[in-house]
Design an enzyme around this catalytic site. Structure first.
Site, PDB file in Angstrom:
ATOM      1  N   GLY A 122       0.819  -1.215   0.000  1.00 33.43           N
ATOM      2  CA  GLY A 122       0.000   0.000   0.000  1.00 33.43           C
ATOM      3  C   GLY A 122       0.846   1.256   0.000  1.00 33.43           C
ATOM      4  O   GLY A 122       1.850   1.339   0.712  1.00 33.43           O
ATOM      5  N   GLY A 200      20.674  -9.531  22.326  1.00 35.28           N
ATOM      6  CA  GLY A 200      19.382  -8.970  22.744  1.00 35.28           C
ATOM      7  C   GLY A 200      18.365 -10.093  22.810  1.00 35.28           C
ATOM      8  O   GLY A 200      18.724 -11.267  23.000  1.00 35.28           O
ATOM      9  N   GLY A 290      18.710  -5.650  16.384  1.00 33.90           N
ATOM     10  CA  GLY A 290      17.584  -4.737  16.498  1.00 33.90           C
ATOM     11  C   GLY A 290      16.778  -4.661  15.213  1.00 33.90           C
ATOM     12  O   GLY A 290      17.129  -5.297  14.211  1.00 33.90           O
ATOM     13  N   HIS A 470      -1.621 -22.701  47.051  1.00 34.87           N
ATOM     14  CA  HIS A 470      -0.412 -23.414  47.447  1.00 34.87           C
ATOM     15  C   HIS A 470      -0.468 -24.848  46.953  1.00 34.87           C
ATOM     16  O   HIS A 470      -1.511 -25.474  47.068  1.00 34.87           O
ATOM     17  CB  HIS A 470      -0.287 -23.414  48.979  1.00 34.87           C
ATOM     18  CG  HIS A 470       0.868 -24.237  49.452  1.00 34.87           C
ATOM     19  ND1 HIS A 470       2.168 -23.802  49.352  1.00 34.87           N
ATOM     20  CD2 HIS A 470       0.917 -25.494  49.982  1.00 34.87           C
ATOM     21  CE1 HIS A 470       2.977 -24.729  49.828  1.00 34.87           C
ATOM     22  NE2 HIS A 470       2.238 -25.770  50.218  1.00 34.87           N
TER      23      HIS A 470
END
Ligand code: FAD
Ligand code: NAI
Length: 491
Positions: A122, A200, A290, A470
């Site tokens: 687009g 990363g 990144g 628990h």
């Protein structure tokens, strides 16, 4: 096609497809334009997340963790596995099946919600009005390779074009020896030696996958500190576990000097943190340094759509761009590059558009980026929400901390997953929770409770007074809350 829609969404990742569905639910006639093609050259909805991101990476993390458990962890339960092996093509085929089911599922959701799906790229065109027409709609040209261009008109536009991997000139991706995330998710055999530039989120998750399947994995990270966006104490604990237990080799503070790919694999020359030249030979190299916002070919310049200095589309807190009735969400705008962030922005924008259409001033819903949960799906998992201890210190905020180790949690002991802890940071005066940090088993699930508490402005005392089942891992969060007031029971 020359239809006029209420909303045109560009991009069908978790930002765009969720925005489109919410628009349709609110009665807006919606079109979603997306150009993603899968390996078979077929349109595939779902963007990065479903095709080459969140979903396939988690499928491989699960497979590789099962292999790791069977090979190393079952034995302490008295379970002996002989002749253990892994069929990598079968594992990849399972991942592909999951991706196909999910991407196909979006097509079904679009049909159910009567959303028009258009395949192609687009490009924004000048407003009809500015070109002398009397309506106020926008036009988008859609091109899909050789096919004829189509034109879509809409009163509102939501740009959700996502991001693409950042490239490194010194390490160009060739899809043979040097891979990005897509290539790293499609390997058909385990490389004996795998190098990764960037420790990363992608480097750690995909490094863990291939390490568990037998690769020797070395991560080369430019920053001096490991996982510098996480809480320092969490990063330290994670580093210890990922190097000691998973067996990742992580070098921080390095500078990549060159890479050279040939028939034998790839050679990486770098300077280490002590300023010594080093050379690493690997069979494959993953570049995970990144991601960058994707505005290529969108026509931003031609229509005057403002980008910031880092190339993200500039938006206000409501994801409104510099152009009237044009919004942008997800990875292509500021904030963390996370699927859930993209989706929530999509919902908020859809509701804003719908409320404006009904004659109201526009919904004031916006997404609070300070309440965004982060999860890294390594073993142990890492998860957090809110402020870290180092940011509170830097901001001069007085705080109290409560911490509880999984070693003292019954369920973690039963699981045999005792590494890590939960830490709660609360305002010293008001006791309001400012941040929650976790490293340990299934903290990807546990972090949700912390997000709910923080969204409702809970104090640590509130969490400390809530009953937790628990034995459950969530008791560690409860104990950490008690710990803020120095009254944890089991430590
Ligand atoms: P995208 O998902 O990138 O989608 C954008 C879509 O728009 C794409 O289909 C693209 O082809 C299309 N497009 C772009 N330009 C045009 C145009 N002009 N015309 C038509 N279509 C266009 N996040 C998490 O929260 N959890 C995770 O576990 C996680 N794991 C990840 C693992 C990996 C390996 C990677 C790479 C990412 C991961 N992420 C994860 C991040 C997550 O995938 C992104 O934050 C998320 O996909 C962003 O959604 P988005 O809708 O903004 O963009
Ligand atoms: P990242 O930003 O998490 O990590 C990139 C790393 O590469 C950084 O530590 C950076 O210092 C390092 N780096 C940059 N240039 C370098 C160089 N020249 N040499 C050596 N190291 C260098 O980005 P990553 O891992 O590519 O992932 C992109 C994004 O995708 C993430 O930030 C996250 O938003 C999203 N993601 C989310 C996941 C999740 O939520 N579990 C999983 C995977 C990705």
């Amino acid at each position: 096609m020359d239809n006029l829609f209420d909303v045109a969404v560009i991009g069908a990742g978790p930002g765009g497809y969720v925005a489109a569905i919410r628009c349709a639910q609110l009665g807006l006639n919606t079109v979603c334009i997306d150009d993603w093609k899968n390996e078979q050259g077929k349109p595939s909805l779902g963007g990065t997340c479903l095709n080459v991101g969140c979903i396939p990476s988690k499928a491989l993390l699960e497979s590789s963790e099962n292999f790791e458990r069977a090979g190393h962890k079952f034995v302490e339960h008295g379970i002996k596995v002989e002749g253990l092996s892994i069929d990598i093509p079968a594992m990849i085929a399972r991942k592909d099946k999951i991706v196909k089911a999910f991407t196909g599922g979006i097509g079904m959701l679009f049909k159910k919600n009567k959303i028009t799906a258009v395949h192609g790229r687009g490009m924004l065109q000048k407003r009809y009005q500015e070109r002398g027409n009397d309506d106020d709609s926008w036009e988008i040209r859609v091109s899909a390779g050789d096919e004829k261009e189509q034109s879509v008109r809409a009163r509102h536009i939501i740009i959700a074009t996502g991001s693409t991997p950042r490239t490194l000139k010194l390490a160009p991706v060739d899809d043979v020896n040097v891979l990005d995330n897509a290539g790293a998710l499609a390997l058909q055999q385990t490389p004996a030696k795998l190098a990764i530039i960037g420790a990363g989120v992608i480097g750690l998750e995909l490094g863990s996958v291939w390490r568990r399947l037998g690769a020797e994995v070395t991560l080369l990270e430019a920053q001096a500190d490991f996982l510098s966006t996480a809480d320092e104490q969490v990063a330290k604990e994670a580093y210890k576990a990922l190097t000691r237990d998973t067996g990742l080799v992580i070098h921080t503070g390095v500078e990549i000097k060159s890479t050279e790919a040939d028939n034998d694999g790839v050679k990486i020359d770098y300077i280490d943190r002590d300023n010594n030249p080093q050379s690493l030979q690997a069979d494959k190299l993953i570049v995970a340094v990144g991601r960058i916002p994707n505005t290529v070919g969108l026509g931003a310049d031609a229509v005057g759509l403002q980008l910031d200095e880092r190339g993200y589309i500039s938006v206000d807190e409501f994801c409104q761009t510099s152009l009237q009735n044009v919004y942008a969400i997800g990875d292509v705008v500021r904030g963390p590059m996370l699927a859930h962030k993209a989706s929530e922005e999509g919902v908020a924008v859809a509701e804003r558009i719908a409320s404006g259409r009904q004659g109201e001033s526009g919904s004031s819903i916006h997404v609070d980026l300070g309440m965004m949960p982060w999860v890294i799906y390594t073993a142990p998992e890492i998860a957090w929400v809110g402020k870290t201890e180092q940011t509170l210190k830097a901001d001069g905020v007085a705080y109290k901390a409560g911490q509880f180790p999984f070693m003292a949690n019954g369920r973690a002991r039963a699981l045999g997953e005792t590494t890590g802890f939960v830490k709660i940071l609360a305002d010293a005066e008001s006791d309001r929770i400012l941040g929650v940090h976790m490293v340990g088993p299934y903290v990807s699930e546990m972090i949700a409770e912390a997000v709910v508490a923080m969204e409702f402005s809970a104090s640590s005392e509130d969490l400390a007074r809530i009953v937790h089942a628990h034995p459950s891992l969530s008791e560690s969060l409860h104990e950490a809350a008690l710990g803020v007031d120095k009254r944890a029971i089991h430590i």
